[in-house]
Design an enzyme around this catalytic site. Sequence first.
Site, PDB file in Angstrom:
ATOM      1  N   ASN A 184      -1.479   1.898   5.667  1.00  0.00           N
ATOM      2  CA  ASN A 184      -0.696   0.704   5.084  1.00  0.00           C
ATOM      3  C   ASN A 184      -0.210  -0.005   6.256  1.00  0.00           C
ATOM      4  O   ASN A 184       0.257   0.513   7.373  1.00  0.00           O
ATOM      5  CB  ASN A 184       0.507   1.330   4.491  1.00  0.00           C
ATOM      6  CG  ASN A 184       1.655   0.438   4.209  1.00  0.00           C
ATOM      7  OD1 ASN A 184       1.188  -0.679   3.819  1.00  0.00           O
ATOM      8  ND2 ASN A 184       2.554   0.805   4.385  1.00  0.00           N
ATOM      9  N   GLY A 185      -0.656  -1.513   6.177  1.00  0.00           N
ATOM     10  CA  GLY A 185      -0.223  -2.174   7.401  1.00  0.00           C
ATOM     11  C   GLY A 185      -1.614  -3.274   7.674  1.00  0.00           C
ATOM     12  O   GLY A 185      -2.346  -3.157   6.739  1.00  0.00           O
ATOM     13  N   LYS A 212       5.734  -4.352  -4.336  1.00  0.00           N
ATOM     14  CA  LYS A 212       7.482  -4.093  -4.468  1.00  0.00           C
ATOM     15  C   LYS A 212       7.867  -4.436  -2.986  1.00  0.00           C
ATOM     16  O   LYS A 212       8.640  -4.953  -2.859  1.00  0.00           O
ATOM     17  CB  LYS A 212       7.762  -2.817  -4.932  1.00  0.00           C
ATOM     18  CG  LYS A 212       8.976  -2.499  -4.918  1.00  0.00           C
ATOM     19  CD  LYS A 212       9.696  -3.093  -6.107  1.00  0.00           C
ATOM     20  CE  LYS A 212      11.362  -2.760  -6.251  1.00  0.00           C
ATOM     21  NZ  LYS A 212      11.942  -4.065  -6.761  1.00  0.00           N
ATOM     22  N   HIS A 253      16.312 -36.515 -10.378  1.00  0.00           N
ATOM     23  CA  HIS A 253      15.578 -36.954  -9.106  1.00  0.00           C
ATOM     24  C   HIS A 253      14.155 -36.433  -9.027  1.00  0.00           C
ATOM     25  O   HIS A 253      13.448 -36.608  -8.229  1.00  0.00           O
ATOM     26  CB  HIS A 253      16.410 -36.473  -7.820  1.00  0.00           C
ATOM     27  CG  HIS A 253      17.521 -36.962  -7.436  1.00  0.00           C
ATOM     28  ND1 HIS A 253      17.891 -38.314  -7.497  1.00  0.00           N
ATOM     29  CD2 HIS A 253      18.915 -36.312  -7.985  1.00  0.00           C
ATOM     30  CE1 HIS A 253      19.408 -38.536  -7.416  1.00  0.00           C
ATOM     31  NE2 HIS A 253      19.824 -37.233  -7.729  1.00  0.00           N
ATOM     32  N   TRP A 291      -2.837  -2.726  -1.713  1.00  0.00           N
ATOM     33  CA  TRP A 291      -2.326  -3.996  -1.967  1.00  0.00           C
ATOM     34  C   TRP A 291      -3.351  -4.762  -0.958  1.00  0.00           C
ATOM     35  O   TRP A 291      -3.159  -4.543   0.196  1.00  0.00           O
ATOM     36  CB  TRP A 291      -1.013  -4.241  -1.918  1.00  0.00           C
ATOM     37  CG  TRP A 291      -0.639  -5.547  -2.043  1.00  0.00           C
ATOM     38  CD1 TRP A 291      -0.231  -6.104  -3.516  1.00  0.00           C
ATOM     39  CD2 TRP A 291      -0.598  -6.884  -1.417  1.00  0.00           C
ATOM     40  NE1 TRP A 291       0.035  -7.511  -3.402  1.00  0.00           N
ATOM     41  CE2 TRP A 291      -0.130  -8.094  -1.975  1.00  0.00           C
ATOM     42  CE3 TRP A 291      -0.745  -6.845  -0.022  1.00  0.00           C
ATOM     43  CZ2 TRP A 291       0.049  -9.282  -1.639  1.00  0.00           C
ATOM     44  CZ3 TRP A 291      -0.507  -8.166   0.466  1.00  0.00           C
ATOM     45  CH2 TRP A 291      -0.151  -9.181  -0.369  1.00  0.00           C
ATOM     46  N   CYS A 298       0.767  -1.168  -0.094  1.00  0.00           N
ATOM     47  CA  CYS A 298      -0.122   0.058  -0.041  1.00  0.00           C
ATOM     48  C   CYS A 298       0.844   1.261  -0.026  1.00  0.00           C
ATOM     49  O   CYS A 298       1.916   1.050   0.715  1.00  0.00           O
ATOM     50  CB  CYS A 298      -0.830   0.152   1.118  1.00  0.00           C
ATOM     51  SG  CYS A 298      -2.292  -1.306   1.194  1.00  0.00           S
ATOM     52  N   LYS A 351      11.939 -14.824 -11.821  1.00  0.00           N
ATOM     53  CA  LYS A 351      11.841 -13.707 -12.956  1.00  0.00           C
ATOM     54  C   LYS A 351      10.562 -14.056 -13.820  1.00  0.00           C
ATOM     55  O   LYS A 351       9.745 -13.369 -14.088  1.00  0.00           O
ATOM     56  CB  LYS A 351      13.008 -13.058 -13.636  1.00  0.00           C
ATOM     57  CG  LYS A 351      14.095 -12.310 -12.781  1.00  0.00           C
ATOM     58  CD  LYS A 351      13.533 -11.123 -12.471  1.00  0.00           C
ATOM     59  CE  LYS A 351      12.807 -11.068 -10.893  1.00  0.00           C
ATOM     60  NZ  LYS A 351      13.782 -10.816  -9.723  1.00  0.00           N
ATOM     61  N   GLU A 369       7.137 -14.505 -12.148  1.00  0.00           N
ATOM     62  CA  GLU A 369       6.520 -13.387 -11.738  1.00  0.00           C
ATOM     63  C   GLU A 369       6.114 -12.403 -12.530  1.00  0.00           C
ATOM     64  O   GLU A 369       5.049 -11.570 -12.343  1.00  0.00           O
ATOM     65  CB  GLU A 369       7.308 -12.598 -10.325  1.00  0.00           C
ATOM     66  CG  GLU A 369       8.740 -12.051 -10.926  1.00  0.00           C
ATOM     67  CD  GLU A 369       9.278 -11.160  -9.841  1.00  0.00           C
ATOM     68  OE1 GLU A 369       8.728 -10.892  -8.974  1.00  0.00           O
ATOM     69  OE2 GLU A 369      10.737 -11.150  -9.852  1.00  0.00           O
ATOM     70  N   ARG A 422       4.092  -0.212  -4.851  1.00  0.00           N
ATOM     71  CA  ARG A 422       3.823  -0.851  -3.543  1.00  0.00           C
ATOM     72  C   ARG A 422       2.271  -1.693  -3.529  1.00  0.00           C
ATOM     73  O   ARG A 422       2.170  -2.399  -2.735  1.00  0.00           O
ATOM     74  CB  ARG A 422       3.712   0.343  -2.559  1.00  0.00           C
ATOM     75  CG  ARG A 422       5.007   1.018  -2.502  1.00  0.00           C
ATOM     76  CD  ARG A 422       4.609   2.195  -1.386  1.00  0.00           C
ATOM     77  NE  ARG A 422       4.747   1.480  -0.028  1.00  0.00           N
ATOM     78  CZ  ARG A 422       5.666   1.260   0.625  1.00  0.00           C
ATOM     79  NH1 ARG A 422       6.862   1.215   0.175  1.00  0.00           N
ATOM     80  NH2 ARG A 422       5.490   0.792   1.797  1.00  0.00           N
ATOM     81  N   GLU A 434      16.764 -17.668  -9.554  1.00  0.00           N
ATOM     82  CA  GLU A 434      16.456 -16.116  -9.723  1.00  0.00           C
ATOM     83  C   GLU A 434      16.000 -16.052 -11.116  1.00  0.00           C
ATOM     84  O   GLU A 434      14.819 -15.322 -11.385  1.00  0.00           O
ATOM     85  CB  GLU A 434      17.688 -15.415  -9.479  1.00  0.00           C
ATOM     86  CG  GLU A 434      17.498 -13.918  -9.761  1.00  0.00           C
ATOM     87  CD  GLU A 434      16.422 -13.069  -9.040  1.00  0.00           C
ATOM     88  OE1 GLU A 434      16.100 -13.613  -8.056  1.00  0.00           O
ATOM     89  OE2 GLU A 434      15.993 -12.011  -9.257  1.00  0.00           O
TER      90      GLU A 434
HETATM   91  C1  F6R Z   1      11.189 -10.646  -6.882  1.00  0.00           C
HETATM   92  C2  F6R Z   1      11.077  -9.821  -5.834  1.00  0.00           C
HETATM   93  C3  F6R Z   1      10.866 -10.022  -4.413  1.00  0.00           C
HETATM   94  C4  F6R Z   1      11.585  -9.286  -3.351  1.00  0.00           C
HETATM   95  C5  F6R Z   1      11.192  -9.788  -2.084  1.00  0.00           C
HETATM   96  C6  F6R Z   1      12.138  -9.246  -0.938  1.00  0.00           C
HETATM   97  O1  F6R Z   1      11.639 -10.028  -7.947  1.00  0.00           O
HETATM   98  O2  F6R Z   1      11.210  -8.318  -5.788  1.00  0.00           O
HETATM   99  O3  F6R Z   1      10.654 -11.423  -4.243  1.00  0.00           O
HETATM  100  O4  F6R Z   1      13.095  -9.852  -3.572  1.00  0.00           O
HETATM  101  O5  F6R Z   1       9.994  -9.555  -1.703  1.00  0.00           O
HETATM  102  O6  F6R Z   1      11.867  -7.985  -0.940  1.00  0.00           O
HETATM  103  P1  F6R Z   1      13.072  -6.997  -0.202  1.00  0.00           P
HETATM  104  O7  F6R Z   1      14.498  -7.359  -0.924  1.00  0.00           O
HETATM  105  O8  F6R Z   1      12.589  -5.592  -0.277  1.00  0.00           O
HETATM  106  O9  F6R Z   1      13.168  -7.268   1.303  1.00  0.00           O
END
Ligand code: F6R
Length: 615
Positions: A101-102, A610, A511, A75, A2, A492, A495, A27, A488
């Site tokens: 937010n929270g 984010k 396996h 969010w 949020c 990517k 998501e 966010r 990773e």
């Molecule tokens: C993936 C992504 C998330 C963050 C995760 C941790 O692309 O961005 O998986 O890496 O939410 O966020 P931070 O690094 O802000 O603690």
Amino acid sequence: MCGIVGYIGDREAFPILIKGLQRLEYRGYDSAGVALISDASELQIYKKKGKVSELMAATTSQNRSGRIGIGHTRWATHGEPNDINSHPHSSQNKNLVIIHNGIIENYAALKSGLSKRGHTFISDTDTEVLIHLIEDIKEHEGLKLGHAVQAALRQVVGAYAIVVMDKEDPETLVAAKKGSPMVIGIGSTGDFFIASDASPIVEYTKNVVYLEDEQVAVLRKGKALKIRNLKDKEITPYVQKLTIELEAIEKGGYDHFMLKEIYEQPRSIKDSMRGRLIADEAKVQLGGIVDYEAHFKQAKRIIIIGCGTSWHAGLVGEYLFEELARIPVEVEYASEFRYRNPILFSDDIVIAVSQSGETADTLAAIELAKQKGAKIIGICNVVGSSIARASHAGSYTHAGPEIGVASTKAFTAQVTVLTLMALHIARLKAGISDSRYRQMLYEMETIPAKVEAVLKTSPSIKDIASTYKDVKNALYLGRGITFPVALEGALKLKEISYIHAEGYPAAEMKHGPIALIDEDMPVVVIATKGANYEKVLSNIQEVKARKGKIIAVVTEGDTEVKSMADHCIEIPETDEYLSPLLSVIPLQLLSYEIAVMRGCNVDQPRNLAKSVTVE
Ligand code: F6R
């Protein structure tokens, strides 16, 4: 999650709020809303499911005037995303409005108490309960808004960053926070800006105050900022200067923030190393951890915690610290670590990795580790963030603001800092030979230019993307230090393009996951030169024998993999332990291109946010 914004001053609030919400949309973007009080003391609330642009379009014919207002991009946690659950929320008498937010964890108990006192609720949110509670206290105890907010928050369990506005007092905004971030910008004409991060504020002022947990700020137009804590102790605001520039939070000609951030990596990696890597003097300097070097030297164990991409960077860190500094490392999901009563010793070092520095699980894991006596080293991108402040010491990644929801430059910056840290500690412990140390430092200096070279492979990656954009599944394989890169790469793709993808250590494939392989299955293999190269060649053969399609990331000049793979992406040669900084780049580009071709919203993938400030 949020995003919240607020403004009070002499300017029209609506454009400031909307622009701020657009900057904070990373966010959360389930719904958006604003509340304004006009000069005629009329309260207008506009809120809507969907993006900020939809709110703008839906309100063009409305009276959006007012010099005080609050705005929110959501969010969803409590209650599905719809118009009613969108913020702002109003109190029973409709005079008070709130954005939040929270999560208010004890909202159900509070709601039932309020219901018994005649309050009725129209949304499913915890936020609406909070504004009713504030009103209830204000009315019954005859308190001013700031004191009513303090009293209500004393009853609240959970996390919040809130801004409250009162139709009866259009000269005041009240803001408070605990566990969720909040920045107050101090304008030059007696006006104030409030936001979840500095990006909506930087355009107007560089003077900011980061509100601390359990602080309540009262902002009155033309008056000094007043802050009190929940115990009613007055706090002197600590005004800081913002260092970010406006250009850093704009797209700069790229179609998406994610693409801009991928292309920024030569610069962001350089910034992560700036002043820290002095190859000619065979020196790594990490000012932020100087006081904890002795702890590192004595540490029998390092535990790295993080979530998502930051957890992947932590896994790369495991290979680096174990290989270079010879310290045993465990890498833990913060969300698991915090709830499993982990065994910690006072000589353990816990490294917390987080781009935003606000991830709720990582923050809670830090608090737990602190209680158990461990030393916490933070690796964060956002300066002044909660995790940075909760850590005993640390090193910022200095990647600059990352707006795209999918993390790209933050990952390479985290890996860069972990590499510098591992090298530095290795040197302190005399666990690395002088020649290897010097060689790695010189090699690190070449990484930004090599990333630049990898970015030039983008046209061929686009071709590969067009071949595979419609697949349903993909497998990513790596071995040794490239295994986290495979994880990773898969994350990517998942998501941002919604294609199911799995990352695996290449040898584990047989396996189980090998059963998935057929002629429709693309398998992305990181097959760069290194200790496991020959083994990875065998894994590629195993895939080919089952007609899988191989997309290989290889070291420049490789001919062996080329003869087996369906597609090859070449990256420059480097030290195996620095290779994740290069091999991850084509995987970022591949997922980006596929997502664009599938028409996905790259910067704001569905259901994601984010900064994950709820557990
Ligand atoms: C993936 C992504 C998330 C963050 C995760 C941790 O692309 O961005 O998986 O890496 O939410 O966020 P931070 O690094 O802000 O603690």
